[in-house]
Design an enzyme around this catalytic site. Sequence first.
Site, PDB file in Angstrom:
ATOM      1  N   CYS A   1      -4.688   2.487  -3.639  1.00 43.13           N
ATOM      2  CA  CYS A   1      -3.433   2.968  -3.036  1.00 43.13           C
ATOM      3  C   CYS A   1      -2.309   1.967  -3.289  1.00 43.13           C
ATOM      4  O   CYS A   1      -1.494   1.676  -2.394  1.00 43.13           O
ATOM      5  CB  CYS A   1      -3.586   3.239  -1.540  1.00 43.13           C
ATOM      6  SG  CYS A   1      -4.789   4.500  -1.176  1.00 43.13           S
ATOM      7  N   GLN A  43      -4.458  -5.362   7.020  1.00 44.95           N
ATOM      8  CA  GLN A  43      -5.463  -6.270   6.454  1.00 44.95           C
ATOM      9  C   GLN A  43      -5.417  -7.641   7.111  1.00 44.95           C
ATOM     10  O   GLN A  43      -6.195  -8.517   6.735  1.00 44.95           O
ATOM     11  CB  GLN A  43      -5.255  -6.415   4.938  1.00 44.95           C
ATOM     12  CG  GLN A  43      -5.385  -5.129   4.162  1.00 44.95           C
ATOM     13  CD  GLN A  43      -6.833  -4.619   4.093  1.00 44.95           C
ATOM     14  OE1 GLN A  43      -7.785  -5.315   4.443  1.00 44.95           O
ATOM     15  NE2 GLN A  43      -7.006  -3.377   3.658  1.00 44.95           N
ATOM     16  N   LYS A  71     -10.363  -0.797  10.456  1.00 46.61           N
ATOM     17  CA  LYS A  71     -10.605  -2.013   9.656  1.00 46.61           C
ATOM     18  C   LYS A  71     -10.953  -3.191  10.565  1.00 46.61           C
ATOM     19  O   LYS A  71     -11.343  -4.257  10.098  1.00 46.61           O
ATOM     20  CB  LYS A  71      -9.382  -2.340   8.800  1.00 46.61           C
ATOM     21  CG  LYS A  71      -9.080  -1.266   7.750  1.00 46.61           C
ATOM     22  CD  LYS A  71      -7.997  -1.706   6.804  1.00 46.61           C
ATOM     23  CE  LYS A  71      -7.301  -0.548   6.114  1.00 46.61           C
ATOM     24  NZ  LYS A  71      -8.065   0.070   5.051  1.00 46.61           N
ATOM     25  N   ASP A  92       3.197  -4.570   7.901  1.00 48.94           N
ATOM     26  CA  ASP A  92       1.960  -3.790   7.844  1.00 48.94           C
ATOM     27  C   ASP A  92       0.809  -4.793   8.016  1.00 48.94           C
ATOM     28  O   ASP A  92       0.490  -5.557   7.112  1.00 48.94           O
ATOM     29  CB  ASP A  92       1.890  -3.084   6.478  1.00 48.94           C
ATOM     30  CG  ASP A  92       0.542  -2.405   6.233  1.00 48.94           C
ATOM     31  OD1 ASP A  92      -0.374  -2.576   7.043  1.00 48.94           O
ATOM     32  OD2 ASP A  92       0.428  -1.713   5.201  1.00 48.94           O
ATOM     33  N   HIS A 107       0.867  -1.185   0.000  1.00 46.28           N
ATOM     34  CA  HIS A 107       0.000   0.000   0.000  1.00 46.28           C
ATOM     35  C   HIS A 107       0.906   1.238   0.000  1.00 46.28           C
ATOM     36  O   HIS A 107       2.024   1.189   0.527  1.00 46.28           O
ATOM     37  CB  HIS A 107      -0.842  -0.052   1.283  1.00 46.28           C
ATOM     38  CG  HIS A 107      -1.907   0.977   1.418  1.00 46.28           C
ATOM     39  ND1 HIS A 107      -1.641   2.273   1.783  1.00 46.28           N
ATOM     40  CD2 HIS A 107      -3.247   0.891   1.275  1.00 46.28           C
ATOM     41  CE1 HIS A 107      -2.789   2.948   1.848  1.00 46.28           C
ATOM     42  NE2 HIS A 107      -3.775   2.135   1.544  1.00 46.28           N
TER      43      HIS A 107
HETATM   44  N1  PLP Z   1      -1.769  -0.671   4.578  1.00 46.75           N
HETATM   45  C1  PLP Z   1      -2.736  -1.407   3.991  1.00 46.75           C
HETATM   46  C2  PLP Z   1      -2.395  -2.775   3.485  1.00 46.75           C
HETATM   47  C3  PLP Z   1      -4.025  -0.907   3.882  1.00 46.75           C
HETATM   48  O1  PLP Z   1      -4.974  -1.640   3.290  1.00 46.75           O
HETATM   49  C4  PLP Z   1      -4.305   0.393   4.385  1.00 46.75           C
HETATM   50  C5  PLP Z   1      -5.657   0.978   4.233  1.00 46.75           C
HETATM   51  O2  PLP Z   1      -6.351   0.761   3.266  1.00 46.75           O
HETATM   52  C6  PLP Z   1      -3.271   1.102   4.989  1.00 46.75           C
HETATM   53  C7  PLP Z   1      -2.018   0.551   5.061  1.00 46.75           C
HETATM   54  C8  PLP Z   1      -3.501   2.479   5.542  1.00 46.75           C
HETATM   55  O3  PLP Z   1      -4.316   2.428   6.660  1.00 46.75           O
HETATM   56  P1  PLP Z   1      -4.822   3.776   7.346  1.00 46.75           P
HETATM   57  O4  PLP Z   1      -5.327   4.659   6.228  1.00 46.75           O
HETATM   58  O5  PLP Z   1      -5.908   3.327   8.247  1.00 46.75           O
HETATM   59  O6  PLP Z   1      -3.689   4.378   8.058  1.00 46.75           O
END
Ligand code: PLP
Length: 410
Positions: free
Chosen positions: A368, A207, A230, A204, A127
């Site tokens: 993203c 998910q 999430k 990270d 992401h």
């Molecule tokens: N990393 C992954 C794999 C994600 O799916 C997301 C959100 O869609 C993020 C990071 C970013 O999360 P946040 O916007 O809640 O900080």
Amino acid sequence: MNAPAVAIDWNAVRADFPLLTREVHGKPLIYFDSANTGQKPEAVIAAVDDFYRRHNANVSRAVHALGTEATEAYEGARTKLAKFLNVRADELVLCSGTTFALNLVAYSWALPRLRPGDAIVLTRMEHHANIVPWQLVAQRTGATIKVAEIDELGQLDLPQLYSLLTPEVKLLALTHVSNVLGTVNPVREICREARKRGIVSLIDGSQAAPHRALDIAAIGCDFYAITGHKMNGPTGTGALWARREHLAQMPPFLGGGEMIKEVRFEGTVFNDAPHKFEAGTPNIAGFVGLGAAVDYLSALGMSHIEAREQALLDYATRALSEVPGLRIFGRAPEKAAVISFLVEGAHAHDLATLLDLEGVAIRSGHHCAHPLMHHFGVPATCRASLAYYNTFDEVDAFVAALTKVRTLLA
Ligand code: PLP
């Protein structure tokens, strides 16, 4: 994944989510966008409501009863989350979400350490939140970024990844579960390989945390980031877990109240970790809600959630495979309930817009994940992401709606 020990009444579980009863464009809502944000059960909404009605005060400042209650509720959420993730509470920095958590590591751990000639390894399926902070670090330190690629199923090419882990690599940052492909990466094995080579690893977990039992201690990483919204918790909540030795060495990221022991104009003595990374008034009610979300998920049991979502994923994948001209992106054997797809002759946004008119909420776009879109040579995909509160009937209705709108666009 363990087999479910007890049968769960998933219809009763679904009834815990007030939003799922609403209609959109005169049709019953089918919410297939949980990878974007999860819906909130009554218990979470009630916890936030109760905090503001009965306990609202700032944390760690006031000695009055409300101040004590607010502090206990906030710290109680940290304790619950730590137990949920199997980590120590004093190694868990509460923050606004994964984006903040990753930037905290970038600015506080990486920026002071990395030098020209050092390298950071990322993967093709990250992401943007796990790419851009490292680019900013690379620009400022002279470090370089290397990328681990994926195979045709959307899995990491592990031999290629390991071949990148050369002595100049200081950090390996990768996602546990891809938000586009659904691929579940073998993070335990990967972190072991990184550790063997003296490379710090960051996962990270945005998910992963909502969908499977996590044991961060067993993964063996150095940093693990999660985002609360999430996980059926409120927006603006999340956490960074870090090994104590890293937290002790990292300078504060933001300065202000709450993160200090003593301030004089000559200098400041910072609070101990994790508080030294939590400057300013936090999202107290949000964390109370996240604590309630963790209670809710724990009561259901993450192994039950994982099994339910796996069954929904298998069912939806089979049904979508019957739709003419539909291509699924990501077919890894270890996969979470995320299905990215395109239908021949139809633009992703057009499909999502027409599906919305049928009451079906899916996401369309680059998710993203521009580098992944470039890899596939497409500007966007549609993404249906399912959660335990979805039903098999909803999958049927979604596929019927897709079949209908597809003919309108053909
Ligand atoms: N990393 C992954 C794999 C994600 O799916 C997301 C959100 O869609 C993020 C990071 C970013 O999360 P946040 O916007 O809640 O900080």
